[in-house]
Design a protein around this motif. Structure first.
Motif: not given
Length: 568
Positions: A250-251, A229-230, A171, A180, A177, A174, A161
């Motif tokens: 992490p988000r 940000c992730d 959003d 990242m 996605k 992870l 990522k």
């Protein structure tokens, strides 16, 4: 009776056409030469392609749109659920996609070869001339990689990522996605740059503690860049008396729920407005310790060294963008029956600005070589040379101090070339001017950088001696450089208290000597001579030059210097 059109009041003439459809790479003689010199010529074709794309009206329009349509924070959903979501204009995501597709977030790490850092720095410089706000999350993602690489278990989960060249704006957790971004959260209300006053606490969430252990964070961050940000690297204490540790936050938590990072508000900033910067609170937020416990500051300093390099490049990019706009304007605008560029005093101003931009460019590309050497040494297990270590460790904070400071004055002078048109937001000059202060502040303000230069000099005198000895080899070519080196060594020989009081002067001396040497080695002879005679404060033949641009001695060919800077 047919309505008649009102009579025309005037004809629009002597207004400058927009600067567009030019190749940002190919029109920059200094940059193209530096790319070849620093071993990145294998990337020149990609840089030329990118340089052409960035000069199109479409690309230039993205920068204007992203700064006109600012990010918005949506704290709650219509149903009252806490979502802390950010919404950006499509132009913002397109800018990030352009950066990412060129590999500027990871090039030296996913393509480890000679000159990779120089190639990446040159590309970053080109994009910095287009738009500054989008550089922030990309820089932090790039700078996080060497830190995260030291955590094999964590890095294995996110490497694909991080390296991906596709921007994914979603959003989401992870796992869902394609790529990242990583941000930073260091400063708190009570401390700012003095992060050792941080109060955020991290409590072990499982029996495994220390490096790689899971923790829960309670506290706040006053500047959280960038909240969309992730993941972020943040500093916190495991107990009240503990030294700071570094955490990967992490988000989204491992269970897929949004992590307990509450965005309180977005900062209403002077510049860098396309990018979101926020204030956040951690309410039992999930995090993983990165690096050894109590070694958070040294861990994150590795990241800061790379972001500081990007601050230098970003400021040099603002200078270059302002310079070409000023030259373009002067070539088209007529005043007092002559084009501005044909008027001797304006040529002096433009030539002086050209020298400043050229010196900033050769400086950051030389720093890129030092970072390349560091990466090469890590790959091969070889020792980093004293000289390259000096450039990386001593000259990076010095360059951040000086080049970022010069960008403030530089963009103001270039705006003045445009006159009143430069002061309105419809053109690019006002945005460049508003962007200029951020790099001086971010990642350590001027005093912090100068004190870091002092620490580096004192901790590694062998590297400092190697640097000055290398420069002495060129002192025979100009008496101004020889005198400047004498003054520098005298400052270094002062008492500790005197050195600290003179830290700004010392950093300035270091950078000006470095730039003079680099120009002597790489630039046309009269460029190097003009720089040394003015920036090194020589008073040869009764010529005294101050800091105001446009004070180059008449002996130098101002027009030729301007033409060399921007011949497009």
């Amino acid at each position: 009776m047919e309505p008649q059109a009102p009579p025309a009041t005037h004809e629009v003439t002597n207004q400058v056409p927009p600067l567009e459809n030019y190749n940002l790479f190919e029109c920059d003689t200094t940059l193209t030469a530096a790319v070849e010199r620093e071993g990145a010529d294998w990337h020149a074709q990609a840089l030329a392609r990118d340089g052409a794309a960035l000069g199109t009206p479409e690309a230039l329009g993205l920068a204007a749109s992203a700064n006109r349509h600012l990010p918005e924070l949506f704290t709650f959903s219509p149903r009252g659920e806490r979502i802390d979501a950010l919404e950006f204009h499509p132009s913002w995501h397109r800018l990030l996609a352009l950066l990412r597709q060129e590999g500027l977030h990871a090039l030296p790490f996913d393509t480890p070869r000679a000159g990779a850092m120089a190639a990446r720095c040159a590309g970053y410089f080109l994009h910095g001339q287009l738009e500054s706000g989008s550089l922030c999350p990309l820089t932090m993602t790039f700078a996080s990689i060497p830190v995260l690489q030291r955590e094999p278990a964590l890095f294995a989960q996110i490497a694909d990522k991080l390296y991906a060249r596709e921007h994914d704006p979603s959003d989401a957790p992870l796992a869902l996605k394609r790529s990242m971004m990583v941000g930073m959260g260091m400063t708190e209300k009570q401390g700012g740059s003095d992060v050792r006053t941080n109060q955020t606490r991290a409590t072990a969430a499982a029996s495994t503690t220390g490096r790689g252990g899971e923790y829960r964070l309670m506290g706040h961050k006053w500047f959280f860049s960038a909240p969309q940000c992730d993941a972020h690297l943040v500093l916190a204490r495991t107990h009240a008396d503990a030294a700071l540790s570094c955490f990967y936050v992490p988000r989204f938590a491992p269970d897929g729920a949004r992590n307990a990072i509450r965005i309180q508000r977005l900062k209403d900033k002077l510049g860098n407005r396309s990018n979101a910067s926020g204030e956040v609170e951690f309410v039992d937020a999930y995090g993983i310790m990165v690096g050894d416990e109590g070694r958070g500051v040294p861990t994150i300093i590795e990241m800061a060294n790379y972001t500081r390099l990007d601050c230098v490049i970003g400021s040099a990019a603002l200078m270059r963008a302002a310079l070409v706009q000023a030259i373009h304007h002067a070539r088209h605008r007529v005043a007092f029956s002559r084009k501005l560029v044909d008027q001797p005093l304006m040529r002096n101003v433009l030539a002086d600005l050209s020298l400043e931009s050229e010196a900033a460019t050769v400086l950051f590309m030389r720093l890129a070589r030092a970072f390349d050497a560091r990466l090469a040494a890590a790959r091969t297990g070889a020792a980093e040379s004293d000289l390259e270590r000096a450039w990386r460790r001593i000259m990076t904070p010095a360059a951040k101090f000086w080049v970022c400071k010069r960008a403030l004055e530089f963009t103001g002078e270039a705006m003045e070339v445009w006159g009143g048109n430069g002061y309105v937001e419809e053109g690019p000059m006002a945005r460049l001017y508003r962007e200029a202060p951020v790099n001086s502040i971010w990642e350590g303000s001027g005093n912090v950088m100068c004190l870091d230069v002092l620490r580096a000099l004192e901790r590694d005198p062998q590297a400092a001696h190697a640097l000055i000895a290398d420069w002495r080899a060129d002192a025979h070519e100009t008496s101004a450089l020889a005198r400047a080196l004498d003054a520098l060594e005298a400052t270094l020989g002062a008492s500790a208290e005197q050195r600290e009081a003179a830290a700004r002067a010392l950093a300035q001396q270091l950078v000006l000597c470095a730039q003079a040497v680099l120009l002597l080695r790489t630039a046309p002879a009269q460029h190097a001579q003009a720089f040394a005679a003015t920036r090194l404060a020589a008073v040869d033949a009764g010529l005294a030059c101050g800091r105001v641009y446009g004070t180059l001695p008449a002996a130098f060919d101002h027009g030729a210097i301007v033409e060399h800077a921007f011949g497009a």
